[in-house]
Structures are given as structure tokens and as C-alpha cells.
Design an enzyme around this catalytic site. Structure first.
Site, mmCIF file in Angstrom:
data_model
loop_
_atom_site.group_PDB
_atom_site.id
_atom_site.type_symbol
_atom_site.label_atom_id
_atom_site.label_comp_id
_atom_site.label_asym_id
_atom_site.label_seq_id
_atom_site.Cartn_x
_atom_site.Cartn_y
_atom_site.Cartn_z
ATOM 1 N N ARG A 126 0.195 -9.279 13.300
ATOM 2 C CA ARG A 126 -0.449 -8.286 12.422
ATOM 3 C C ARG A 126 -1.292 -8.976 11.345
ATOM 4 O O ARG A 126 -2.363 -8.482 10.986
ATOM 5 C CB ARG A 126 0.620 -7.398 11.774
ATOM 6 C CG ARG A 126 1.216 -6.393 12.758
ATOM 7 C CD ARG A 126 2.563 -5.875 12.320
ATOM 8 N NE ARG A 126 2.514 -5.085 11.109
ATOM 9 C CZ ARG A 126 3.575 -4.848 10.335
ATOM 10 N NH1 ARG A 126 4.760 -5.367 10.651
ATOM 11 N NH2 ARG A 126 3.449 -4.107 9.274
ATOM 12 N N LYS B 144 0.836 -1.214 0.000
ATOM 13 C CA LYS B 144 0.000 0.000 0.000
ATOM 14 C C LYS B 144 0.867 1.259 0.000
ATOM 15 O O LYS B 144 0.657 2.172 -0.791
ATOM 16 C CB LYS B 144 -0.914 0.030 1.240
ATOM 17 C CG LYS B 144 -1.819 -1.178 1.377
ATOM 18 C CD LYS B 144 -2.687 -1.078 2.632
ATOM 19 C CE LYS B 144 -1.932 -1.084 3.948
ATOM 20 N NZ LYS B 144 -1.245 -2.352 4.266
ATOM 21 N N ARG C 182 -9.564 0.355 9.088
ATOM 22 C CA ARG C 182 -9.039 -0.974 9.361
ATOM 23 C C ARG C 182 -10.019 -1.817 10.157
ATOM 24 O O ARG C 182 -9.716 -2.970 10.460
ATOM 25 C CB ARG C 182 -7.786 -0.810 10.205
ATOM 26 C CG ARG C 182 -6.500 -1.153 9.500
ATOM 27 C CD ARG C 182 -5.458 -0.936 10.551
ATOM 28 N NE ARG C 182 -4.212 -1.544 10.320
ATOM 29 C CZ ARG C 182 -3.208 -0.976 9.643
ATOM 30 N NH1 ARG C 182 -3.361 0.174 9.046
ATOM 31 N NH2 ARG C 182 -2.057 -1.591 9.569
ATOM 32 N N ARG D 264 11.932 -5.744 4.701
ATOM 33 C CA ARG D 264 11.657 -4.323 4.395
ATOM 34 C C ARG D 264 12.667 -3.396 5.074
ATOM 35 O O ARG D 264 13.059 -3.603 6.217
ATOM 36 C CB ARG D 264 10.257 -3.950 4.872
ATOM 37 C CG ARG D 264 10.034 -2.432 4.784
ATOM 38 C CD ARG D 264 8.615 -2.036 4.892
ATOM 39 N NE ARG D 264 8.010 -2.474 6.135
ATOM 40 C CZ ARG D 264 6.718 -2.356 6.376
ATOM 41 N NH1 ARG D 264 5.912 -1.846 5.466
ATOM 42 N NH2 ARG D 264 6.227 -2.769 7.522
ATOM 43 N N ARG E 295 11.744 -1.414 10.624
ATOM 44 C CA ARG E 295 10.684 -1.049 11.554
ATOM 45 C C ARG E 295 10.620 -2.012 12.733
ATOM 46 O O ARG E 295 10.796 -3.209 12.576
ATOM 47 C CB ARG E 295 9.328 -1.036 10.823
ATOM 48 C CG ARG E 295 8.936 0.357 10.389
ATOM 49 C CD ARG E 295 7.755 0.369 9.484
ATOM 50 N NE ARG E 295 6.580 -0.339 9.980
ATOM 51 C CZ ARG E 295 5.410 -0.339 9.342
ATOM 52 N NH1 ARG E 295 5.279 0.334 8.208
ATOM 53 N NH2 ARG E 295 4.385 -0.997 9.819
HETATM 54 P P1 AP5 Z 1 4.976 -1.634 1.822
HETATM 55 O O1 AP5 Z 1 4.661 -0.772 0.639
HETATM 56 O O2 AP5 Z 1 5.753 -1.045 2.935
HETATM 57 O O3 AP5 Z 1 3.635 -2.333 2.357
HETATM 58 P P2 AP5 Z 1 2.435 -1.747 3.178
HETATM 59 O O4 AP5 Z 1 1.203 -2.420 2.682
HETATM 60 O O5 AP5 Z 1 2.448 -0.253 3.172
HETATM 61 O O6 AP5 Z 1 2.807 -2.333 4.602
HETATM 62 P P3 AP5 Z 1 2.717 -1.754 6.075
HETATM 63 O O7 AP5 Z 1 3.457 -2.714 6.946
HETATM 64 O O8 AP5 Z 1 3.129 -0.319 6.153
HETATM 65 O O9 AP5 Z 1 1.247 -1.879 6.365
HETATM 66 P P4 AP5 Z 1 0.631 -2.082 7.703
HETATM 67 O O10 AP5 Z 1 -0.774 -1.978 7.294
HETATM 68 O O11 AP5 Z 1 0.982 -3.263 8.479
HETATM 69 O O12 AP5 Z 1 1.313 -0.940 8.602
HETATM 70 P P5 AP5 Z 1 0.864 0.529 9.009
HETATM 71 O O13 AP5 Z 1 2.035 1.388 8.952
HETATM 72 O O14 AP5 Z 1 -0.363 0.930 8.286
HETATM 73 O O15 AP5 Z 1 5.744 -2.934 1.260
HETATM 74 C C1 AP5 Z 1 6.241 -3.927 2.150
HETATM 75 C C2 AP5 Z 1 7.597 -4.469 1.637
HETATM 76 O O16 AP5 Z 1 7.387 -5.178 0.407
HETATM 77 C C3 AP5 Z 1 8.643 -3.383 1.297
HETATM 78 O O17 AP5 Z 1 9.895 -3.887 1.651
HETATM 79 C C4 AP5 Z 1 8.523 -3.203 -0.224
HETATM 80 O O18 AP5 Z 1 9.737 -2.778 -0.806
HETATM 81 C C5 AP5 Z 1 8.160 -4.619 -0.668
HETATM 82 N N1 AP5 Z 1 7.294 -4.653 -1.845
HETATM 83 C C6 AP5 Z 1 6.281 -3.791 -2.169
HETATM 84 N N2 AP5 Z 1 5.684 -4.177 -3.321
HETATM 85 C C7 AP5 Z 1 6.334 -5.321 -3.728
HETATM 86 C C8 AP5 Z 1 6.183 -6.201 -4.833
HETATM 87 N N3 AP5 Z 1 5.241 -5.984 -5.779
HETATM 88 N N4 AP5 Z 1 7.010 -7.279 -4.931
HETATM 89 C C9 AP5 Z 1 7.964 -7.503 -3.985
HETATM 90 N N5 AP5 Z 1 8.166 -6.710 -2.916
HETATM 91 C C10 AP5 Z 1 7.354 -5.619 -2.781
HETATM 92 O O19 AP5 Z 1 0.435 0.291 10.520
HETATM 93 C C11 AP5 Z 1 1.358 -0.008 11.542
HETATM 94 C C12 AP5 Z 1 0.649 -0.102 12.884
HETATM 95 O O20 AP5 Z 1 0.052 1.169 13.209
HETATM 96 C C13 AP5 Z 1 -0.495 -1.105 12.963
HETATM 97 O O21 AP5 Z 1 -0.042 -2.415 13.246
HETATM 98 C C14 AP5 Z 1 -1.348 -0.495 14.098
HETATM 99 O O22 AP5 Z 1 -0.805 -0.790 15.348
HETATM 100 C C15 AP5 Z 1 -1.218 0.999 13.843
HETATM 101 N N6 AP5 Z 1 -2.274 1.518 12.955
HETATM 102 C C16 AP5 Z 1 -2.109 2.131 11.743
HETATM 103 N N7 AP5 Z 1 -3.276 2.454 11.188
HETATM 104 C C17 AP5 Z 1 -4.236 2.029 12.062
HETATM 105 C C18 AP5 Z 1 -5.661 2.059 12.041
HETATM 106 N N8 AP5 Z 1 -6.341 2.575 11.012
HETATM 107 N N9 AP5 Z 1 -6.317 1.525 13.099
HETATM 108 C C19 AP5 Z 1 -5.661 0.995 14.152
HETATM 109 N N10 AP5 Z 1 -4.314 0.931 14.228
HETATM 110 C C20 AP5 Z 1 -3.601 1.450 13.198
#
Ligand code: AP5
Ligand code: ZN
Length: 215
Positions: free
Chosen positions: A173, A13, A88, A127, A162
Site C-alpha cells: 500500500r 485521515k 487517489r 491499528r 483489518r
Molecule cells: P487512521 O486514522 O486509521 O489512518 P488512515 O489514514 O485513515 O489510514 P487507512 O489505512 O484507512 O488509509 P488507507 O488510505 O490505506 O485505507 P482506505 O480505507 O482508504 O490511523 C491509522 C492508525 O494510526 C490507527 O491505529 C490510529 O489510531 C493511529 N493514529 C492516528 N493518528 C495518530 C497519531 N497522531 N499518532 C499516533 N498514532 C496515530 O483504503 C483501503 C483500500 O481500499 C485501498 O488499499 C484500496 O484497495 C481501496 N480504496 C479505497 N479508496 C480507493 C480509491 N479512491 N481508489 C482506489 N482504491 C481505493
């Protein structure tokens, strides 16, 4: 255009949102980024969120909804925005509907980036993220390495791993995603807003598929 990016942890994402920001000219609103910045600054909200994030659990709905509600009143959103990592839970989705109804607006597309769990584990464990919060680009030690090890191609800052990308937290997660967030797939499908995109393959191909469903 107002877009929601939906998908498991590590589905890409953030990677796709960074590319879409350039082509669509609308900002990315990542609740994960907002919370990580608050944790780093040690604000009261950051202190509240920290424990949940480290455990791989969701920050409580009331905290998250308050943050998003405030962000959606800012003046830089005239052309729209991309919500990355929000909503979410069904409660968050209902709250978003209410906020938007109050502004006489709505969501145009919900893009589901579909990636199987085992692939997500591989992606998150390799990552690396740019330390510069203005940039925040994501890399992968094998799938998407930077030109120079440990350094961001875009801005030259150092890369870091991270805290929630350890194997145990990644599993937690994934469980949270499957139980609490996956129900949103049906929620948005019933509203006719869901656009499903195959999330495995080269980053540019996935980007092209997303652009196609947004037309
Ligand atoms: P990346 O683009 O970083 O993936 P992402 O989907 O953005 O992953 P996140 O881990 O950021 O999502 P998340 O939803 O767990 O975390 P968030 O920060 O929102 O890609 C991942 C890896 O794959 C990278 O290394 C990239 O290079 C590689 N890659 C990408 N595309 C590829 C491809 N096509 N092929 C191969 N490799 C590829 O949330 C973190 C925490 O915050 C949560 O756990 C929670 O505690 C809190 N939080 C955030 N939002 C909320 C909410 N709305 N409600 C409650 N808690 C929340
Ligand atoms: Zn950078």
C-alpha cells in the site's frame, strides 16, 4: 465546505475525519469504508473490490469514480463534505473536477497529512477498528489504546484488525501511495488548494493544525 484529506495509508485521515465531522458538521465520505461495507455485504461491487483491497492495490478508477459520483448526488451534502481516501490517482482527481464543475462547485481545501513511511508501518500494524460500521472509530494498541482492551470507548462494540494491515500488504500500500497518489500533492499545489499539516505528534495537536489551515 468541501475538503479532500490526502495522506499515506495510516497517516490519520480517518481519525481526523471523525473529529472534524463533529466540529464542522459535514459528513465523511471514505471510499475505503464504502468498499469494506460492500465486501461485507457481498454486493457485486464488493466482490469486484475485494481482491484489490486484500492485495493492497487500488480498485480500478472506473469503479471508484462511479461510487463517488453516485454518493455526491445524495441530499445530505448541502453544507459540504470531507473526502477521505479519494481521489487517489490523477485520473480520479480529474474526474472529481468534472463532477464538481457539473454541479457548479469546487474543492475548498486539500489537507495533506504528512507522515514518514516508517511511522506509517508502525501505525497500521497496531491499528484496531470498531466493528460497528456506524461508528468505525480507530484505535492503536500503543499510541491510542481503548480504555478497555478490544472494546470501543464510543459505542462498546468489539474491535478488529483489518485484513489489509499485515506487514506485506502495508508495504504494498505504501508503494502504491508513493507511485500513484503522491503525484496529487503537485496536482493540488498547482491549483493553490494544498494545505500541508505535520502528521506526527499527538492526535489533538494535529487536529488543531488542521482546523487552523481550514480557516
Ligand atoms: P487512521 O486514522 O486509521 O489512518 P488512515 O489514514 O485513515 O489510514 P487507512 O489505512 O484507512 O488509509 P488507507 O488510505 O490505506 O485505507 P482506505 O480505507 O482508504 O490511523 C491509522 C492508525 O494510526 C490507527 O491505529 C490510529 O489510531 C493511529 N493514529 C492516528 N493518528 C495518530 C497519531 N497522531 N499518532 C499516533 N498514532 C496515530 O483504503 C483501503 C483500500 O481500499 C485501498 O488499499 C484500496 O484497495 C481501496 N480504496 C479505497 N479508496 C480507493 C480509491 N479512491 N481508489 C482506489 N482504491 C481505493
Ligand atoms: Zn465504536
Amino acid at each position: 465546505m468541501r475538503i479532500v484529506l490526502l495522506g499515506g495509508p495510516g497517516s490519520g485521515k480517518g481519525t481526523q475525519a471523525k473529529k472534524l465531522t463533529d466540529t464542522l458538521g459535514v459528513p465523511q465520505i471514505s471510499t475505503g469504508d464504502i468498499f469494506r461495507a460492500a465486501v461485507k455485504e457481498g454486493t457485486p461491487m464488493g466482490l469486484k473490490a475485494k481482491g484489490y483491497m486484500e492485495q493492497g492495490e487500488l480498485v480500478p478508477d472506473d469503479v471508484v469514480i462511479g461510487v463517488v459520483e453516485e454518493r455526491l448526488t445524495k441530499p445530505d451534502l448541502d453544507k459540504g463534505y470531507m473526502l477521505d481516501g479519494f481521489p487517489r490517482t490523477v485520473g480520479q482527481a480529474e474526474a472529481l473536477d468534472k463532477i464538481l464543475a457539473g454541479q457548479s462547485k469546487g474543492i475548498d481545501h486539500v489537507v495533506l497529512v504528512d507522515v514518514p513511511d516508517e511511522e506509517l508501518v508502525k501505525r497500521l500494524s497496531g491499528r484496531r477498528t470498531c466493528k460497528n460500521s456506524e461508528c468505525g472509530r480507530m484505535y492503536h494498541v500503543m499510541f491510542n489504546p481503548p480504555k478497555k482492551e478490544g472494546i470501543c470507548d464510543a459505542c462498546g462494540s468489539e474491535l478488529y484488525q483489518r485484513a489489509d494491515d499485515s506487514e506485506a500488504t502495508i508495504r504494498e500500500r505504501l508503494g502504491v501511495y508513493n507511485s500513484q497518489t503522491a503525484p496529487l500533492i503537485d496536482y493540488y499545489d498547482r491549483k493553490g488548494l494544498l494545505r500541508k499539516v505535520e502528521g506526527v505528534g499527538p492526535i489533538d495537536e494535529i487536529f488543531a493544525s488542521i482546523q487552523k489551515v481550514l480557516k
